[in-house]
Write a protein that holds these residues in place. Sequence first.
Motif, PDB file in Angstrom:
ATOM      1  N   ARG A 104       0.828  -1.196   0.000  1.00  0.00           N
ATOM      2  CA  ARG A 104       0.000   0.000   0.000  1.00  0.00           C
ATOM      3  C   ARG A 104       0.867   1.253   0.000  1.00  0.00           C
ATOM      4  NH1 ARG A 104      -5.339   0.071   3.857  1.00  0.00           N
ATOM      5  NH2 ARG A 104      -6.715  -1.068   2.472  1.00  0.00           N
ATOM      6  N   ASP A 105       1.922   1.246   0.804  1.00  0.00           N
ATOM      7  CA  ASP A 105       2.794   2.415   0.886  1.00  0.00           C
ATOM      8  C   ASP A 105       3.532   2.663  -0.417  1.00  0.00           C
ATOM      9  OD1 ASP A 105       2.021   2.813   3.468  1.00  0.00           O
ATOM     10  OD2 ASP A 105       3.788   1.904   4.377  1.00  0.00           O
ATOM     11  N   ASP A 106       3.638   1.633  -1.257  1.00  0.00           N
ATOM     12  CA  ASP A 106       4.376   1.770  -2.508  1.00  0.00           C
ATOM     13  C   ASP A 106       3.465   2.068  -3.683  1.00  0.00           C
ATOM     14  OD1 ASP A 106       6.944   1.700  -3.828  1.00  0.00           O
ATOM     15  OD2 ASP A 106       6.287  -0.165  -4.784  1.00  0.00           O
ATOM     16  N   GLU A 107       2.144   2.188  -3.433  1.00  0.00           N
ATOM     17  CA  GLU A 107       1.223   2.505  -4.521  1.00  0.00           C
ATOM     18  C   GLU A 107       1.474   3.919  -5.026  1.00  0.00           C
ATOM     19  OE1 GLU A 107      -2.423   1.948  -2.565  1.00  0.00           O
ATOM     20  OE2 GLU A 107      -2.341  -0.248  -2.604  1.00  0.00           O
ATOM     21  N   PRO A 108       1.214   4.172  -6.325  1.00  0.00           N
ATOM     22  CA  PRO A 108       1.451   5.515  -6.885  1.00  0.00           C
ATOM     23  C   PRO A 108       0.759   6.620  -6.102  1.00  0.00           C
ATOM     24  CG  PRO A 108       1.046   3.943  -8.640  1.00  0.00           C
ATOM     25  CD  PRO A 108       0.787   3.211  -7.356  1.00  0.00           C
ATOM     26  N   ASP A 109      -0.503   6.406  -5.695  1.00  0.00           N
ATOM     27  CA  ASP A 109      -1.212   7.448  -4.958  1.00  0.00           C
ATOM     28  C   ASP A 109      -0.577   7.690  -3.597  1.00  0.00           C
ATOM     29  OD1 ASP A 109      -3.061   8.111  -6.896  1.00  0.00           O
ATOM     30  OD2 ASP A 109      -4.471   6.563  -6.290  1.00  0.00           O
ATOM     31  N   ALA A 110      -0.099   6.635  -2.942  1.00  0.00           N
ATOM     32  CA  ALA A 110       0.556   6.806  -1.650  1.00  0.00           C
ATOM     33  C   ALA A 110       1.865   7.567  -1.815  1.00  0.00           C
ATOM     34  CB  ALA A 110       0.800   5.444  -1.007  1.00  0.00           C
ATOM     35  N   ARG A 111       2.615   7.264  -2.874  1.00  0.00           N
ATOM     36  CA  ARG A 111       3.868   7.982  -3.106  1.00  0.00           C
ATOM     37  C   ARG A 111       3.593   9.455  -3.403  1.00  0.00           C
ATOM     38  NH1 ARG A 111       5.143   3.373  -6.387  1.00  0.00           N
ATOM     39  NH2 ARG A 111       4.903   4.648  -8.264  1.00  0.00           N
ATOM     40  N   ALA A 112       2.574   9.730  -4.195  1.00  0.00           N
ATOM     41  CA  ALA A 112       2.228  11.117  -4.502  1.00  0.00           C
ATOM     42  C   ALA A 112       1.788  11.851  -3.251  1.00  0.00           C
ATOM     43  CB  ALA A 112       1.126  11.152  -5.560  1.00  0.00           C
ATOM     44  N   SER A 113       1.042  11.171  -2.381  1.00  0.00           N
ATOM     45  CA  SER A 113       0.575  11.805  -1.149  1.00  0.00           C
ATOM     46  C   SER A 113       1.741  12.130  -0.231  1.00  0.00           C
ATOM     47  CB  SER A 113      -0.425  10.888  -0.434  1.00  0.00           C
ATOM     48  OG  SER A 113      -1.587  10.701  -1.221  1.00  0.00           O
ATOM     49  N   ARG A 114       2.682  11.226  -0.122  1.00  0.00           N
ATOM     50  CA  ARG A 114       3.858  11.519   0.712  1.00  0.00           C
ATOM     51  C   ARG A 114       4.617  12.713   0.156  1.00  0.00           C
ATOM     52  NH1 ARG A 114       4.565   5.845   0.788  1.00  0.00           N
ATOM     53  NH2 ARG A 114       6.240   6.026  -0.749  1.00  0.00           N
ATOM     54  N   GLN A 115       4.734  12.758  -1.158  1.00  0.00           N
ATOM     55  CA  GLN A 115       5.459  13.863  -1.790  1.00  0.00           C
ATOM     56  C   GLN A 115       4.759  15.195  -1.546  1.00  0.00           C
ATOM     57  OE1 GLN A 115       6.161  13.310  -5.989  1.00  0.00           O
ATOM     58  NE2 GLN A 115       6.147  15.502  -6.373  1.00  0.00           N
ATOM     59  N   LEU A 116       3.435  15.238  -1.739  1.00  0.00           N
ATOM     60  CA  LEU A 116       2.687  16.483  -1.579  1.00  0.00           C
ATOM     61  C   LEU A 116       2.599  16.933  -0.123  1.00  0.00           C
ATOM     62  CD1 LEU A 116      -0.316  15.999  -4.038  1.00  0.00           C
ATOM     63  CD2 LEU A 116       1.564  17.608  -4.279  1.00  0.00           C
ATOM     64  N   SER A 117       2.704  15.988   0.816  1.00  0.00           N
ATOM     65  CA  SER A 117       2.532  16.340   2.222  1.00  0.00           C
ATOM     66  C   SER A 117       3.815  16.796   2.894  1.00  0.00           C
ATOM     67  CB  SER A 117       1.964  15.136   2.991  1.00  0.00           C
ATOM     68  OG  SER A 117       2.940  14.093   3.089  1.00  0.00           O
ATOM     69  N   ARG A 118       4.926  16.822   2.199  1.00  0.00           N
ATOM     70  CA  ARG A 118       6.182  17.248   2.821  1.00  0.00           C
ATOM     71  C   ARG A 118       6.060  18.693   3.287  1.00  0.00           C
ATOM     72  NH1 ARG A 118       9.681  13.254   2.292  1.00  0.00           N
ATOM     73  NH2 ARG A 118       9.508  11.823   0.520  1.00  0.00           N
ATOM     74  N   GLU A 119       6.376  18.910   4.550  1.00  0.00           N
ATOM     75  CA  GLU A 119       6.314  20.218   5.210  1.00  0.00           C
ATOM     76  C   GLU A 119       4.895  20.766   5.274  1.00  0.00           C
ATOM     77  OE1 GLU A 119       9.073  22.860   3.352  1.00  0.00           O
ATOM     78  OE2 GLU A 119      10.820  21.652   3.873  1.00  0.00           O
ATOM     79  N   THR A 120       3.909  19.903   5.162  1.00  0.00           N
ATOM     80  CA  THR A 120       2.514  20.350   5.280  1.00  0.00           C
ATOM     81  C   THR A 120       1.641  19.152   5.644  1.00  0.00           C
ATOM     82  OG1 THR A 120       0.752  21.586   4.192  1.00  0.00           O
ATOM     83  CG2 THR A 120       1.986  20.026   2.826  1.00  0.00           C
ATOM     84  N   PHE A 130      -9.053   6.090   1.986  1.00  0.00           N
ATOM     85  CA  PHE A 130      -8.930   7.342   2.739  1.00  0.00           C
ATOM     86  C   PHE A 130      -7.509   7.408   3.260  1.00  0.00           C
ATOM     87  CE2 PHE A 130      -9.000  10.297   6.167  1.00  0.00           C
ATOM     88  CZ  PHE A 130      -9.969  11.239   5.840  1.00  0.00           C
ATOM     89  N   LEU A 131      -6.871   8.582   3.108  1.00  0.00           N
ATOM     90  CA  LEU A 131      -5.464   8.710   3.479  1.00  0.00           C
ATOM     91  C   LEU A 131      -5.230  10.049   4.162  1.00  0.00           C
ATOM     92  CD1 LEU A 131      -2.409   7.648   1.376  1.00  0.00           C
ATOM     93  CD2 LEU A 131      -2.462   9.940   2.349  1.00  0.00           C
ATOM     94  N   TRP A 132      -4.476  10.010   5.267  1.00  0.00           N
ATOM     95  CA  TRP A 132      -4.104  11.207   6.025  1.00  0.00           C
ATOM     96  C   TRP A 132      -2.592  11.200   6.178  1.00  0.00           C
ATOM     97  CZ3 TRP A 132      -4.568  11.423  12.035  1.00  0.00           C
ATOM     98  CH2 TRP A 132      -4.209  12.695  12.494  1.00  0.00           C
ATOM     99  N   ALA A 133      -1.939  12.253   5.721  1.00  0.00           N
ATOM    100  CA  ALA A 133      -0.471  12.296   5.740  1.00  0.00           C
ATOM    101  C   ALA A 133       0.010  13.642   6.258  1.00  0.00           C
ATOM    102  CB  ALA A 133       0.088  12.039   4.339  1.00  0.00           C
ATOM    103  N   ARG A 134       1.216  13.602   6.880  1.00  0.00           N
ATOM    104  CA  ARG A 134       1.835  14.827   7.383  1.00  0.00           C
ATOM    105  C   ARG A 134       3.348  14.737   7.185  1.00  0.00           C
ATOM    106  NH1 ARG A 134       1.219  14.467  12.811  1.00  0.00           N
ATOM    107  NH2 ARG A 134      -0.893  15.330  12.796  1.00  0.00           N
ATOM    108  N   ASP A 135       3.900  15.746   6.546  1.00  0.00           N
ATOM    109  CA  ASP A 135       5.339  15.864   6.344  1.00  0.00           C
ATOM    110  C   ASP A 135       5.955  14.576   5.777  1.00  0.00           C
ATOM    111  OD1 ASP A 135       7.781  17.110   6.261  1.00  0.00           O
ATOM    112  OD2 ASP A 135       8.259  16.748   8.374  1.00  0.00           O
TER     113      ASP A 135
END
Length: 306
Positions: A104-120, A130-135
């Motif tokens: 799951r952590d390696d799915e494209p959407d999960a990778r994009a979410s980690r990228q977009l959530s950096r410093e936010t 449903f996904l909730w990410a921070r930094d």
Amino acid sequence: MVAVSADDYAWFTEQYAEIAGTCRLTLVRGRTPTEVLEQLGGSAQASPIGVRHLTEQLTPATARFAAAAAFDGWTLLVEPDRAPASESDARSSGDSESDTRASRDDEPDARASRQLSRETVLVAHSAESFLWARDGEILLQFDPADPTHRTGTDPNTLTPALNRLGFDTGEPTTAGSTDSDAGWGDAARHRERSLALAEQLTGVRITLEALEAATFSCATLPTHDEPGHPAPAGIPSAQSVAAQSVAGQSAAEARRPSARPERWDEEYDAPAEDDDWSDPDTDEPDGDTDDREWPRLLSKVRRAFT
């Protein structure tokens, strides 16, 4: 967190059924729509459009299309959902829980979410996830239809909120639950609960009026598996491969000599215009047709059906 219920978003699944069923909504704090699209590698931005026109663009065939609009200091990103493999599917194939979490952590959407959530902070949801990410860290991820299996570094912090909204977490619901349909397996209801949970985490209430007034900037995202990174040099994209294939077929067809139409009556020189199937001078109604007459009859039949 703010108090909100799934009923507050019943309008969304009624007014925007197509988006609710096939699209992924993401809220990113403190980023402009242009910054979000550029961070995903977006290019060729089109003229801004309203939400009613998104359904014409956001289809499974345009899985790398995205649209973004500003909402109360956040950016709302809308894109076609690429549904991840469900946890039940992964387990049925023999994968362990740790393997499922890793996939799951390696799915494209999960990778994009980690990228977009950096410093936010980022909250993303679709009909399947449903996904909730921070930094750059995924705190919580689950399937709204099966919230008993939750992954992430902090999967249990929101359990009381999930129970209150009617998600079936496998735990007894509290007396203060605001959703009388707890555990109801309706896809629209799951989506409404996800929207309510997103509001609790972000404080951003998406209303019908605000969505209708929003202007979305559109972009085409790269086709490489990892969002935000173009395909390596020397590796053609899917679009270029398809275009080359079509061009090759067209060139081959251009070189191929045109087929000579078959003429059944050339050798026998049948009359050019004769719609009558019978010939009183040659037909023999009371006996078998002579072998020499079959070519003429066949040519008449052919002309009758052309």
